[in-house]
Design a protein around this motif. Structure first.
Motif, PDB file in Angstrom:
ATOM      1  N   LYS A   1      52.392  42.050  21.673  1.00 54.25           N
ATOM      2  CA  LYS A   1      52.382  40.692  21.137  1.00 54.25           C
ATOM      3  C   LYS A   1      52.058  40.707  19.652  1.00 54.25           C
ATOM      4  O   LYS A   1      51.178  41.469  19.210  1.00 54.25           O
ATOM      5  N   ASP A   2      52.767  39.868  18.899  1.00 53.38           N
ATOM      6  CA  ASP A   2      52.504  39.758  17.462  1.00 53.38           C
ATOM      7  C   ASP A   2      51.131  39.125  17.252  1.00 53.38           C
ATOM      8  O   ASP A   2      50.760  38.160  17.916  1.00 53.38           O
ATOM      9  N   ILE A   3      50.382  39.675  16.304  1.00 61.06           N
ATOM     10  CA  ILE A   3      49.022  39.218  16.042  1.00 61.06           C
ATOM     11  C   ILE A   3      49.007  37.830  15.381  1.00 61.06           C
ATOM     12  O   ILE A   3      47.992  37.132  15.433  1.00 61.06           O
TER      13      ILE A   3
ATOM     14  N   ILE B   1      65.320  40.839  12.956  1.00 58.01           N
ATOM     15  CA  ILE B   1      64.907  42.053  12.239  1.00 58.01           C
ATOM     16  C   ILE B   1      64.879  41.692  10.755  1.00 58.01           C
ATOM     17  O   ILE B   1      65.910  41.315  10.185  1.00 58.01           O
ATOM     18  N   ASN B   2      63.711  41.779  10.145  1.00 53.61           N
ATOM     19  CA  ASN B   2      63.585  41.500   8.716  1.00 53.61           C
ATOM     20  C   ASN B   2      63.788  42.789   7.929  1.00 53.61           C
ATOM     21  O   ASN B   2      63.400  43.871   8.368  1.00 53.61           O
ATOM     22  N   HIS B   3      64.399  42.659   6.750  1.00 49.15           N
ATOM     23  CA  HIS B   3      64.616  43.831   5.890  1.00 49.15           C
ATOM     24  C   HIS B   3      64.323  43.468   4.447  1.00 49.15           C
ATOM     25  O   HIS B   3      64.871  42.491   3.920  1.00 49.15           O
TER      26      HIS B   3
ATOM     27  N   GLY C   1      64.021  39.535   2.818  1.00 44.92           N
ATOM     28  CA  GLY C   1      64.135  39.366   4.267  1.00 44.92           C
ATOM     29  C   GLY C   1      62.800  39.154   4.935  1.00 44.92           C
ATOM     30  O   GLY C   1      62.742  38.776   6.104  1.00 44.92           O
ATOM     31  N   GLY C   2      61.720  39.428   4.204  1.00 46.00           N
ATOM     32  CA  GLY C   2      60.384  39.167   4.741  1.00 46.00           C
ATOM     33  C   GLY C   2      59.770  40.321   5.514  1.00 46.00           C
ATOM     34  O   GLY C   2      58.834  40.119   6.285  1.00 46.00           O
ATOM     35  N   GLN C   3      60.282  41.557   5.321  1.00 38.66           N
ATOM     36  CA  GLN C   3      59.675  42.693   6.026  1.00 38.66           C
ATOM     37  C   GLN C   3      58.341  43.056   5.384  1.00 38.66           C
ATOM     38  O   GLN C   3      58.269  43.307   4.178  1.00 38.66           O
ATOM     39  N   THR C   4      57.293  43.064   6.187  1.00 41.63           N
ATOM     40  CA  THR C   4      55.956  43.375   5.683  1.00 41.63           C
ATOM     41  C   THR C   4      55.417  44.687   6.238  1.00 41.63           C
ATOM     42  O   THR C   4      54.520  45.283   5.644  1.00 41.63           O
ATOM     43  N   VAL C   5      55.933  45.127   7.384  1.00 42.16           N
ATOM     44  CA  VAL C   5      55.498  46.400   7.972  1.00 42.16           C
ATOM     45  C   VAL C   5      56.705  47.343   7.959  1.00 42.16           C
ATOM     46  O   VAL C   5      57.764  47.025   8.529  1.00 42.16           O
TER      47      VAL C   5
ATOM     48  N   ILE D   1      61.910  44.788  16.205  1.00 39.99           N
ATOM     49  CA  ILE D   1      62.641  43.578  16.592  1.00 39.99           C
ATOM     50  C   ILE D   1      61.607  42.548  16.999  1.00 39.99           C
ATOM     51  O   ILE D   1      60.763  42.811  17.855  1.00 39.99           O
ATOM     52  N   HIS D   2      61.688  41.363  16.390  1.00 43.56           N
ATOM     53  CA  HIS D   2      60.858  40.247  16.838  1.00 43.56           C
ATOM     54  C   HIS D   2      61.582  39.547  17.994  1.00 43.56           C
ATOM     55  O   HIS D   2      62.768  39.229  17.873  1.00 43.56           O
ATOM     56  N   ILE D   3      60.881  39.304  19.087  1.00 48.70           N
ATOM     57  CA  ILE D   3      61.377  38.407  20.145  1.00 48.70           C
ATOM     58  C   ILE D   3      60.591  37.109  19.993  1.00 48.70           C
ATOM     59  O   ILE D   3      59.356  37.111  20.075  1.00 48.70           O
TER      60      ILE D   3
HETATM   61  P1  AMP Z   1      57.747  41.727   9.460  1.00 49.58           P
HETATM   62  O1  AMP Z   1      57.189  40.673   8.542  1.00 49.58           O
HETATM   63  O2  AMP Z   1      59.134  41.450   9.951  1.00 49.58           O
HETATM   64  O3  AMP Z   1      57.606  43.109   8.853  1.00 49.58           O
HETATM   65  O4  AMP Z   1      56.865  41.677  10.761  1.00 49.58           O
HETATM   66  C1  AMP Z   1      55.640  42.339  10.872  1.00 49.58           C
HETATM   67  C2  AMP Z   1      54.890  41.641  11.953  1.00 49.58           C
HETATM   68  O5  AMP Z   1      53.837  42.477  12.383  1.00 49.58           O
HETATM   69  C3  AMP Z   1      54.263  40.302  11.523  1.00 49.58           C
HETATM   70  O6  AMP Z   1      54.799  39.253  12.309  1.00 49.58           O
HETATM   71  C4  AMP Z   1      52.774  40.532  11.764  1.00 49.58           C
HETATM   72  O7  AMP Z   1      52.124  39.388  12.242  1.00 49.58           O
HETATM   73  C5  AMP Z   1      52.783  41.659  12.782  1.00 49.58           C
HETATM   74  N1  AMP Z   1      51.591  42.482  12.808  1.00 49.58           N
HETATM   75  C6  AMP Z   1      50.964  43.071  11.756  1.00 49.58           C
HETATM   76  N2  AMP Z   1      49.895  43.773  12.178  1.00 49.58           N
HETATM   77  C7  AMP Z   1      49.854  43.646  13.532  1.00 49.58           C
HETATM   78  C8  AMP Z   1      48.991  44.120  14.550  1.00 49.58           C
HETATM   79  N3  AMP Z   1      47.936  44.910  14.272  1.00 49.58           N
HETATM   80  N4  AMP Z   1      49.247  43.795  15.845  1.00 49.58           N
HETATM   81  C9  AMP Z   1      50.303  43.003  16.134  1.00 49.58           C
HETATM   82  N5  AMP Z   1      51.166  42.511  15.221  1.00 49.58           N
HETATM   83  C10 AMP Z   1      50.939  42.820  13.929  1.00 49.58           C
END
Ligand code: AMP
Length: 114
Positions: free
Chosen positions: A29-31, A86-88, A92-96, A101-103
């Motif tokens: 699950k997304d945090i 999928i963000n890039h 695109g908003g990729q942070t990690v 894949i986001h569901i």
């Molecule tokens: P993105 O912005 O597409 O790279 O998505 C990264 C996602 O990872 C964001 O929706 C964050 O909320 C999620 N995220 C970051 N750290 C964690 C974590 N420790 N556990 C679960 N989700 C996380």
């Protein structure tokens, strides 16, 4: 290749609410959920972005999508519908920097996205 928080989740060094796991993939699950149901499906292999997928990754990427669809079905999202994202890159908003894949489900999605 830089480690990310997702590598720590894969190794169970930090907690996550895991909804599915097999040898190749993990879903949790997304945090910071953006919908009533928000799950991330990731390959355990370190692939930074969608641009870093190799031809040899094709079976893994296929598995990632079939897994995402199965999880959505199991979570009861399939009938009403859901969104995969999928963000890039920065725009695109990729942070990690670990492919995921986001569901997103449990509410009506808007189009175009913000
Ligand atoms: P993105 O912005 O597409 O790279 O998505 C990264 C996602 O990872 C964001 O929706 C964050 O909320 C999620 N995220 C970051 N750290 C964690 C974590 N420790 N556990 C679960 N989700 C996380």
């Amino acid at each position: 290749m830089a480690e990310t928080v997702f590598d720590k989740i894969i190794r169970k060094e930090i907690p996550a609410d895991i909804v599915y796991e097999d040898e190749q993939t993990l879903a949790f699950k997304d945090i910071n959920p953006q919908a009533p149901t928000h799950v991330l499906v990731i390959p355990k292999k370190q692939i930074e972005t969608i641009a870093d997928i190799n031809e040899s990754d094709a079976p893994l990427i296929g598995q990632l999508f079939t897994t995402a669809a199965q999880i959505a079905e199991n979570l009861g999202l399939a009938e009403d519908g859901y969104r995969l994202v999928i963000n890039h890159g920065e725009r695109g908003g990729q942070t990690v920097q670990h492919l995921h894949i986001h569901i997103l489900g449990g509410r009506a999605m808007t189009w175009p996205p913000g």
